[in-house]
Design a protein around this motif. Structure first.
Motif, mmCIF file in Angstrom:
data_model
loop_
_atom_site.group_PDB
_atom_site.id
_atom_site.type_symbol
_atom_site.label_atom_id
_atom_site.label_comp_id
_atom_site.label_asym_id
_atom_site.label_seq_id
_atom_site.Cartn_x
_atom_site.Cartn_y
_atom_site.Cartn_z
ATOM 1 N N LYS A 1 52.929 66.508 31.136
ATOM 2 C CA LYS A 1 52.227 65.324 30.625
ATOM 3 C C LYS A 1 52.221 64.175 31.630
ATOM 4 O O LYS A 1 51.338 63.339 31.600
ATOM 5 N N ARG A 2 53.222 64.169 32.535
ATOM 6 C CA ARG A 2 53.343 63.038 33.462
ATOM 7 C C ARG A 2 53.583 63.552 34.875
ATOM 8 O O ARG A 2 54.506 64.330 35.120
ATOM 9 N N PHE A 3 52.753 63.087 35.795
ATOM 10 C CA PHE A 3 52.819 63.541 37.178
ATOM 11 C C PHE A 3 52.940 62.374 38.140
ATOM 12 O O PHE A 3 52.434 61.282 37.875
ATOM 13 N N ALA A 4 53.582 62.643 39.272
ATOM 14 C CA ALA A 4 53.596 61.721 40.397
ATOM 15 C C ALA A 4 52.731 62.350 41.489
ATOM 16 O O ALA A 4 52.764 63.565 41.692
ATOM 17 N N VAL A 5 51.961 61.509 42.161
ATOM 18 C CA VAL A 5 51.130 61.967 43.274
ATOM 19 C C VAL A 5 51.584 61.220 44.517
ATOM 20 O O VAL A 5 51.456 59.995 44.594
ATOM 21 N N ALA A 6 52.131 61.962 45.476
ATOM 22 C CA ALA A 6 52.598 61.369 46.726
ATOM 23 C C ALA A 6 51.480 61.419 47.751
ATOM 24 O O ALA A 6 50.836 62.450 47.928
ATOM 25 N N VAL B 1 60.400 60.116 32.645
ATOM 26 C CA VAL B 1 60.329 61.531 33.001
ATOM 27 C C VAL B 1 59.117 61.785 33.890
ATOM 28 O O VAL B 1 58.050 61.209 33.683
ATOM 29 N N VAL B 2 59.292 62.654 34.861
ATOM 30 C CA VAL B 2 58.187 63.138 35.694
ATOM 31 C C VAL B 2 58.187 64.655 35.560
ATOM 32 O O VAL B 2 59.179 65.312 35.877
ATOM 33 N N ASP B 3 57.080 65.210 35.081
ATOM 34 C CA ASP B 3 57.000 66.651 34.855
ATOM 35 C C ASP B 3 56.628 67.436 36.107
ATOM 36 O O ASP B 3 56.980 68.612 36.230
ATOM 37 N N GLY B 4 55.883 66.808 37.005
ATOM 38 C CA GLY B 4 55.452 67.514 38.206
ATOM 39 C C GLY B 4 55.089 66.545 39.304
ATOM 40 O O GLY B 4 54.789 65.371 39.057
ATOM 41 N N LEU B 5 55.116 67.050 40.525
ATOM 42 C CA LEU B 5 54.784 66.271 41.714
ATOM 43 C C LEU B 5 53.667 66.966 42.461
ATOM 44 O O LEU B 5 53.750 68.177 42.720
ATOM 45 N N VAL B 6 52.636 66.209 42.812
ATOM 46 C CA VAL B 6 51.579 66.712 43.683
ATOM 47 C C VAL B 6 51.797 66.054 45.043
ATOM 48 O O VAL B 6 51.805 64.826 45.153
ATOM 49 N N VAL B 7 51.980 66.875 46.072
ATOM 50 C CA VAL B 7 52.233 66.385 47.416
ATOM 51 C C VAL B 7 50.932 66.451 48.212
ATOM 52 O O VAL B 7 50.398 67.535 48.447
ATOM 53 N N VAL B 8 50.432 65.277 48.583
ATOM 54 C CA VAL B 8 49.192 65.177 49.353
ATOM 55 C C VAL B 8 49.479 64.234 50.530
ATOM 56 O O VAL B 8 48.862 63.189 50.680
#
Length: 155
Positions: A15-20, A69-76
């Motif tokens: 539900k919640r993502f971080a985008v680097a 909470v962070v469910d996933g990380l997208v590394v860009v």
């Protein structure tokens, strides 16, 4: 074309993502990923050590600074920082990481993949959420087809 790989479905079940890698210019792939995830109803935060706000929302210098909470990380990002982002994710308990990659080397590095293996994180290497979050635009449908044919996205 409608098949969604298991790893992708599990990632997008969050539900919640971080985008680097979200840029102040707004013109980088990370910005497009953040906007698409947000437009699809996900709660998304930007990671950039040089900004306090991006894309109209709070931006954080690292994963440790993100509240909640962070469910996933997208590394860009550049691959040189990918391993450090993996370590930050593991410290936060984030077990799902997607390394963006299209035609070039992308955001993944050998060091990042080794860190994932050591820390029990199953990464997604290749493609990006824009290839799977509905509605998928024509360009990303084409990317998904081509990258799938060349083995550069999850199957």
């Amino acid at each position: 074309m409608n098949h969604v790989p298991t790893a992708v479905a599990e990632f997008l079940a969050g539900k919640r993502f971080a985008v680097a890698g979200v840029s102040r210019s707004g013109q980088q792939p990370a910005n497009a990923v953040l906007r698409k995830l947000r437009d699809c109803g996900f709660d998304v935060v930007a990671i950039n050590p040089h900004a306090n706000q991006l894309e109209g929302s709070a931006c954080y210098p690292d994963l440790a600074s993100v509240p909640g909470v962070v469910d996933g990380l997208v590394v860009v990002t550049h691959p040189d920082v990918a391993a450090e982002l993996v370590r930050q994710a593991a410290a936060r308990g984030v077990r799902q990481i997607w390394f963006h990659r299209s035609f070039g080397g992308g955001s993944v590095s050998d060091a990042a993949l080794q860190a994932c293996a050591e820390l029990g994180i199953r990464p997604i290497v290749g493609g990006c959420p824009l290839m799977y979050c509905q509605p998928v635009d024509v360009a990303h449908r084409c990317f998904r087809w081509w990258l799938g044919r060349t083995g550069r996205i999850p199957v």
